[in-house]
Design a protein around this motif. Structure first.
Motif, short mmCIF file in Angstrom:
data_model
loop_
_atom_site.label_atom_id
_atom_site.label_comp_id
_atom_site.label_asym_id
_atom_site.label_seq_id
_atom_site.Cartn_x
_atom_site.Cartn_y
_atom_site.Cartn_z
N ASN A 1 0.88 -1.13 -0.05
CA ASN A 1 0.00 -0.02 0.05
C ASN A 1 0.89 1.24 0.08
O ASN A 1 0.22 2.26 0.27
CB ASN A 1 -1.05 -0.07 1.11
CG ASN A 1 -2.16 0.88 1.04
OD1 ASN A 1 -2.97 0.71 0.02
ND2 ASN A 1 -2.45 1.89 1.59
N ARG A 2 2.04 1.31 -0.26
CA ARG A 2 3.03 2.34 -0.13
C ARG A 2 2.91 2.84 -1.90
O ARG A 2 2.08 3.27 -2.30
CB ARG A 2 4.44 2.40 0.24
CG ARG A 2 5.05 3.75 0.37
CD ARG A 2 6.53 3.47 0.75
NE ARG A 2 7.67 2.99 -0.18
CZ ARG A 2 8.02 3.21 -1.48
NH1 ARG A 2 7.76 4.57 -1.70
NH2 ARG A 2 8.66 2.39 -2.21
N GLU A 3 3.97 2.17 -2.62
CA GLU A 3 3.90 2.29 -4.19
C GLU A 3 4.90 1.02 -4.75
O GLU A 3 5.31 0.39 -3.96
CB GLU A 3 5.02 3.70 -4.36
CG GLU A 3 4.25 4.69 -3.96
CD GLU A 3 3.22 5.27 -4.78
OE1 GLU A 3 2.80 4.78 -5.74
OE2 GLU A 3 2.56 6.29 -4.50
N ILE B 1 6.90 -5.64 6.49
CA ILE B 1 7.68 -5.01 7.66
C ILE B 1 6.75 -4.36 8.58
O ILE B 1 7.22 -4.38 9.81
CB ILE B 1 8.57 -3.92 6.91
CG1 ILE B 1 9.77 -4.45 6.10
CG2 ILE B 1 9.12 -3.10 8.11
CD1 ILE B 1 10.39 -3.44 5.22
N GLU B 2 5.50 -3.80 8.43
CA GLU B 2 4.58 -3.17 9.07
C GLU B 2 3.39 -3.81 8.96
O GLU B 2 2.68 -3.26 8.18
CB GLU B 2 4.61 -1.85 9.19
CG GLU B 2 3.81 -0.93 10.19
CD GLU B 2 3.77 -1.51 11.62
OE1 GLU B 2 4.63 -0.98 12.16
OE2 GLU B 2 3.01 -2.32 11.99
N PRO B 3 3.11 -4.67 9.73
CA PRO B 3 1.72 -5.81 9.37
C PRO B 3 0.41 -4.99 9.74
O PRO B 3 -0.45 -5.08 9.02
CB PRO B 3 1.69 -6.79 10.38
CG PRO B 3 3.23 -7.15 10.63
CD PRO B 3 3.83 -5.80 10.55
N GLU B 4 0.49 -3.79 10.43
CA GLU B 4 -0.63 -2.75 10.49
C GLU B 4 -0.79 -2.19 9.30
O GLU B 4 -1.77 -1.58 9.16
CB GLU B 4 -0.30 -1.76 11.66
CG GLU B 4 -0.21 -2.56 12.95
CD GLU B 4 -0.17 -1.36 14.15
OE1 GLU B 4 -0.74 -0.29 13.88
OE2 GLU B 4 0.59 -1.71 15.13
N VAL B 5 0.20 -1.93 8.26
CA VAL B 5 -0.24 -1.29 7.25
C VAL B 5 -0.73 -2.48 6.19
O VAL B 5 0.09 -3.51 5.75
CB VAL B 5 0.97 -0.86 6.41
CG1 VAL B 5 0.97 -0.18 5.01
CG2 VAL B 5 1.66 0.30 7.65
N ALA B 6 -2.00 -1.95 5.63
CA ALA B 6 -2.50 -2.94 4.51
C ALA B 6 -3.05 -4.38 5.32
O ALA B 6 -2.95 -5.33 4.93
CB ALA B 6 -1.84 -3.18 3.39
N ALA B 7 -3.26 -4.13 6.62
CA ALA B 7 -3.70 -5.42 7.20
C ALA B 7 -5.09 -5.81 6.85
O ALA B 7 -5.92 -5.06 6.47
CB ALA B 7 -3.95 -4.86 8.78
N GLY B 8 -5.07 -7.18 6.61
CA GLY B 8 -6.31 -7.82 5.96
C GLY B 8 -6.30 -7.82 4.55
O GLY B 8 -7.41 -8.27 4.05
N ARG B 9 -5.29 -7.28 3.84
CA ARG B 9 -5.43 -7.14 2.38
C ARG B 9 -4.75 -8.43 1.70
O ARG B 9 -3.67 -8.93 2.60
CB ARG B 9 -4.55 -6.12 1.80
CG ARG B 9 -5.22 -4.87 2.21
CD ARG B 9 -6.60 -4.45 1.77
NE ARG B 9 -6.53 -4.28 0.27
CZ ARG B 9 -6.32 -2.83 -0.35
NH1 ARG B 9 -6.00 -1.81 0.26
NH2 ARG B 9 -6.30 -2.80 -1.62
#
Ligand SMILES: Cc1cc2nc3c(=O)[nH]c(=O)nc-3n(C[C@H](O)[C@H](O)[C@H](O)COP(=O)(O)O)c2cc1C
Length: 258
Positions: A90-92, A123-131
């Motif tokens: 979800n970054r680029e 690296i950071e599972p809170e980012v785009a969690a559940g995708r």
């Protein structure tokens, strides 16, 4: 044109990309070649003109992971149609599809379409969690079916004028040592699970489980460790994780390119 066999060629240390490849081929009968681990890379794979190959790779630093070229060196296409899938947190995706296009063309494939899709950030599972969620999976399955239908409705590949989108970032391709895990000796039970999951055989098999410079920072060893003994200790890690969370608040959607 006739498509006799459909294949997925996948590199997926933490499983998000493998999951994505499964979603893309959900409505197609396909064979998966998971080339993530050294034990799975057992010699050349050749594909014919009437095969269709989906290449699914994660995005690391806006590129394909270090070592992807060596994986492609084991593959041979003979004008084989290929679909490129870049999976990112979800970054680029930046230059990942361009690099996949280049690597696949060099090995005799003809890219005809691409997709950029979002999975949990390793690296950071809170980012785009559940995708990928149900709507991602539906979009991916529709995409897989659509490209198959397009190919089989055309006499040959001449009408496909695909060009990969994106730009290759102007930063080093080498993995950063910020993401090189070490082993917390107090927590490690020496179960050894981290050793075979490493895609670059960078973890020593002895009790210390030291990490060599071959590490690409994929996080597979952190994910598999039952004692949470594989740890990121670089002082920059909290800052990088905070930055990632701060720039990825807006949900990105599956993007397809023909
Ligand atoms: C070293 C590293 C670098 C990454 N760089 C990016 C990036 O540039 N952009 C992004 O959106 N996600 C990035 N990610 C997140 C991954 O692309 C994403 O989590 C992907 O699903 C990982 O694939 P896997 O689950 O198959 O291992 C990075 C992950 C790692 C481990």
């Amino acid at each position: 044109m006739k498509i006799s066999k459909i294949h997925s060629v996948v590199f997926s240390p933490c499983g998000g990309t493998l999951n994505m490849a499964g979603a893309i081929t959900r409505n197609l009968k396909s064979i998966t070649h998971d080339l993530t681990r050294p034990s799975e890379r057992k010699g050349k794979l050749s594909f014919d003109k009437d095969d269709l190959v989906f290449f699914a790779f994660p995005v690391y630093g806006g590129r394909v992971p270090t070592g992807s070229a060596e994986i492609f060196d084991q593959l041979n296409g003979r004008g084989t149609p290929a679909v490129l899938a870049a999976v990112y947190g979800n970054r680029e995706y930046e230059g990942a599809l361009i690099e996949l296009e280049k690597l696949s063309v060099q090995r005799g494939f003809k890219p005809v379409a691409a997709v950029a899709a979002i999975a949990e950030h390793s690296i950071e599972p809170e980012v785009a969690a559940g995708r990928p969620d149900a709507s991602d999976q539906q979009a991916l399955a529709d995409f897989g079916r659509k490209i198959y239908d397009r190919l089989t409705s055309q006499p040959d590949l001449d009408s496909f004028n695909f060009e990969a989108p994106g730009f290759v970032p102007d930063r080093p391709a080498a993995p950063s040592d910020v993401f090189r895990p070490s082993t917390d000796q107090d927590k490690c039970s020496d179960c050894g699970l981290c050793v075979p999951v490493c895609p670059t055989a960078a973890i020593s098999g002895d009790r210390r489980h030291a990490t060599s410079e071959d590490c690409i920072g994929c996080m597979a060893c952190l994910k598999v460790c039952p004692e949470s003994a594989r740890v990121l200790t670089h002082p920059k890690v909290p800052e990088v994780k905070a930055w990632l969370k701060s720039i990825t608040g807006e949900r990105k959607e599956v993007q397809t390119f023909f």
